[in-house]
Design a protein around this motif. Structure first.
Motif, PDB file in Angstrom:
ATOM      1  N   THR A  42      27.374  11.888  56.455  1.00 55.90           N
ATOM      2  CA  THR A  42      27.463  13.251  56.982  1.00 55.90           C
ATOM      3  C   THR A  42      27.532  13.306  58.507  1.00 55.90           C
ATOM      4  N   LYS A  43      26.851  12.379  59.174  1.00 56.25           N
ATOM      5  CA  LYS A  43      26.778  12.400  60.635  1.00 56.25           C
ATOM      6  C   LYS A  43      27.731  11.421  61.315  1.00 56.25           C
ATOM      7  N   GLY A  44      28.165  10.426  60.579  1.00 59.66           N
ATOM      8  CA  GLY A  44      29.054   9.428  61.147  1.00 59.66           C
ATOM      9  C   GLY A  44      28.353   8.361  61.955  1.00 59.66           C
ATOM     10  N   VAL A  45      27.035   8.394  62.020  1.00 56.12           N
ATOM     11  CA  VAL A  45      26.251   7.383  62.736  1.00 56.12           C
ATOM     12  C   VAL A  45      25.075   6.979  61.845  1.00 56.12           C
ATOM     13  N   ASP A  46      24.454   5.860  62.214  1.00 54.69           N
ATOM     14  CA  ASP A  46      23.299   5.390  61.461  1.00 54.69           C
ATOM     15  C   ASP A  46      22.062   6.172  61.866  1.00 54.69           C
ATOM     16  N   GLY A  47      21.346   6.714  60.881  1.00 53.74           N
ATOM     17  CA  GLY A  47      20.089   7.391  61.151  1.00 53.74           C
ATOM     18  C   GLY A  47      18.895   6.507  60.829  1.00 53.74           C
ATOM     19  N   LEU A  48      19.054   5.676  59.803  1.00 46.08           N
ATOM     20  CA  LEU A  48      18.049   4.688  59.437  1.00 46.08           C
ATOM     21  C   LEU A  48      18.702   3.317  59.471  1.00 46.08           C
ATOM     22  N   GLY A  49      18.047   2.376  60.122  1.00 37.60           N
ATOM     23  CA  GLY A  49      18.591   1.034  60.173  1.00 37.60           C
ATOM     24  C   GLY A  49      18.390   0.293  58.868  1.00 37.60           C
ATOM     25  N   GLY A  50      19.188  -0.746  58.663  1.00 34.96           N
ATOM     26  CA  GLY A  50      19.036  -1.550  57.464  1.00 34.96           C
ATOM     27  C   GLY A  50      17.679  -2.211  57.377  1.00 34.96           C
ATOM     28  N   GLY A  51      17.086  -2.507  58.541  1.00 35.48           N
ATOM     29  CA  GLY A  51      15.763  -3.113  58.546  1.00 35.48           C
ATOM     30  C   GLY A  51      14.709  -2.196  57.970  1.00 35.48           C
ATOM     31  N   ASP A  52      14.806  -0.898  58.248  1.00 37.14           N
ATOM     32  CA  ASP A  52      13.864   0.063  57.675  1.00 37.14           C
ATOM     33  C   ASP A  52      13.961   0.078  56.156  1.00 37.14           C
ATOM     34  N   VAL A  53      15.187   0.005  55.643  1.00 36.79           N
ATOM     35  CA  VAL A  53      15.396   0.006  54.194  1.00 36.79           C
ATOM     36  C   VAL A  53      14.761  -1.233  53.562  1.00 36.79           C
ATOM     37  N   LYS A  54      15.002  -2.397  54.160  1.00 36.63           N
ATOM     38  CA  LYS A  54      14.441  -3.642  53.625  1.00 36.63           C
ATOM     39  C   LYS A  54      12.922  -3.657  53.752  1.00 36.63           C
ATOM     40  N   LEU A  55      12.396  -3.053  54.811  1.00 38.64           N
ATOM     41  CA  LEU A  55      10.954  -2.996  55.008  1.00 38.64           C
ATOM     42  C   LEU A  55      10.262  -2.293  53.849  1.00 38.64           C
ATOM     43  N   MET A  56      10.941  -1.309  53.256  1.00 40.27           N
ATOM     44  CA  MET A  56      10.328  -0.540  52.181  1.00 40.27           C
ATOM     45  C   MET A  56      10.090  -1.364  50.917  1.00 40.27           C
ATOM     46  N   LEU A  57      10.759  -2.509  50.790  1.00 44.12           N
ATOM     47  CA  LEU A  57      10.462  -3.395  49.668  1.00 44.12           C
ATOM     48  C   LEU A  57       9.002  -3.826  49.698  1.00 44.12           C
ATOM     49  N   SER A  58       8.546  -4.231  50.878  1.00 45.73           N
ATOM     50  CA  SER A  58       7.171  -4.719  50.992  1.00 45.73           C
ATOM     51  C   SER A  58       6.169  -3.585  50.893  1.00 45.73           C
ATOM     52  N   ILE A  59       6.450  -2.462  51.553  1.00 45.39           N
ATOM     53  CA  ILE A  59       5.503  -1.346  51.533  1.00 45.39           C
ATOM     54  C   ILE A  59       5.381  -0.772  50.133  1.00 45.39           C
ATOM     55  N   GLY A  60       6.505  -0.539  49.473  1.00 44.70           N
ATOM     56  CA  GLY A  60       6.468  -0.024  48.112  1.00 44.70           C
ATOM     57  C   GLY A  60       5.804  -0.985  47.154  1.00 44.70           C
ATOM     58  N   GLY A  61       6.017  -2.288  47.366  1.00 42.54           N
ATOM     59  CA  GLY A  61       5.415  -3.276  46.494  1.00 42.54           C
ATOM     60  C   GLY A  61       3.914  -3.362  46.641  1.00 42.54           C
ATOM     61  N   VAL A  62       3.421  -3.368  47.875  1.00 47.40           N
ATOM     62  CA  VAL A  62       1.996  -3.601  48.090  1.00 47.40           C
ATOM     63  C   VAL A  62       1.141  -2.370  47.805  1.00 47.40           C
TER      64      VAL A  62
END
Length: 258
Positions: free
Chosen positions: A175-195
């Motif tokens: 929708t915006k044409g730019v990144d709002g969340l980095g890929g690192g934030d997405v991958k980080l959620m694996l650990s947070i959601g898991g723990v």
């Protein structure tokens, strides 16, 4: 002796946290520079002055040196003693919450990955895969082994955290044409959601989001930052995950009124 015994382990944990924090600060600085964390020995990045033992004392050396290299007087970033203090605080809080045992050590390790990742993200807006992937594996494993979470809640939490943030990032980019969340934030959620598990995930994200919202004026106005500059979200997600790890059951009981 019995009066002081409950304070011995948190004190030892705090000292250990300071020592680990000193190592974390090296990981942050050399991770940004792309150099080895082992060689060469600790030195001033500007003049190459090799640090003596008393210049390596966590927090204390920064105060004694007044935040500058003893040789060339180059300013030492205050982020580094803050990393040491954050590591010590995390170790003490984990010691008080869980006591000695494998869970304390696992929390110390995962918190260390979060602290290093946050230190890098604050400076260069990057969460390296070398940190997010091991954190993901450790966080999911901890969730599976935790008696209050278990296999399916840990896996669902990891999948939900990754999937929702991936979807948010994709929609924002579309929708915006730019990144709002980095890929690192997405991958980080694996650990947070898991723990923290599927039930703890919304609270961890809420805590991180509120913290980011409260801190946003300081990022906009402080240190000459421009309004167009992004605010690193990773450190606040880490904060939310760490708070949920420590106080998740108490937060849940408070919210449901029991």
């Amino acid at each position: 002796m019995n009066i002081f015994f409950p304070y011995i382990f948190p004190t030892v944990a705090g000292v250990l946290g300071l020592v680990l924090g000193s190592f974390y600060s090296v990981c942050v600085s050399r991770g940004i520079a792309g150099t080895s964390i082992v060689r060469p020995p600790s030195h001033c990045p500007r003049c190459g002055h090799r640090l003596r033992w008393w210049e390596l004392l966590p927090v204390v050396s920064y105060v004694l040196l007044r935040g500058r290299c003893s040789s060339c007087r180059e300013r030492i970033p205050p982020l580094y003693p803050l990393i040491e203090l954050a590591s010590a605080v995390w170790a003490v809080l984990a010691a008080l919450a869980f006591g000695p045992g494998w869970w304390f050590l696992a929390c110390l390790a995962l918190g260390g990955l979060y602290i290093v990742a946050s230190g890098i993200d604050f400076q260069v807006y990057l969460l390296p895969d070398v940190l997010t992937y091991p954190a993901g594996a450790l966080g999911i494993t901890m969730g599976i082994l935790h008696p209050g979470i278990g296999l399916y809640p840990a896996l669902i939490g990891a999948a939900a955290g990754f999937g929702v943030f991936w979807l948010l990032a994709a929609v924002y980019r579309l929708t915006k044409g730019v990144d709002g969340l980095g890929g690192g934030d997405v991958k980080l959620m694996l650990s947070i959601g898991g723990v923290v598990g599927a039930l703890g995930l919304p609270y961890a994200v809420l805590i991180g989001s509120v913290a980011a919202l409260l801190a946003s004026p300081f990022f906009i106005l402080g240190q000459g930052r421009q309004r167009s500059m992004p605010i690193p979200f990773g450190p606040f997600l880490c904060l939310g995950g760490m708070v949920q790890m420590l106080y998740g059951p108490a937060i849940f009981r408070l919210l449901i009124g029991h």
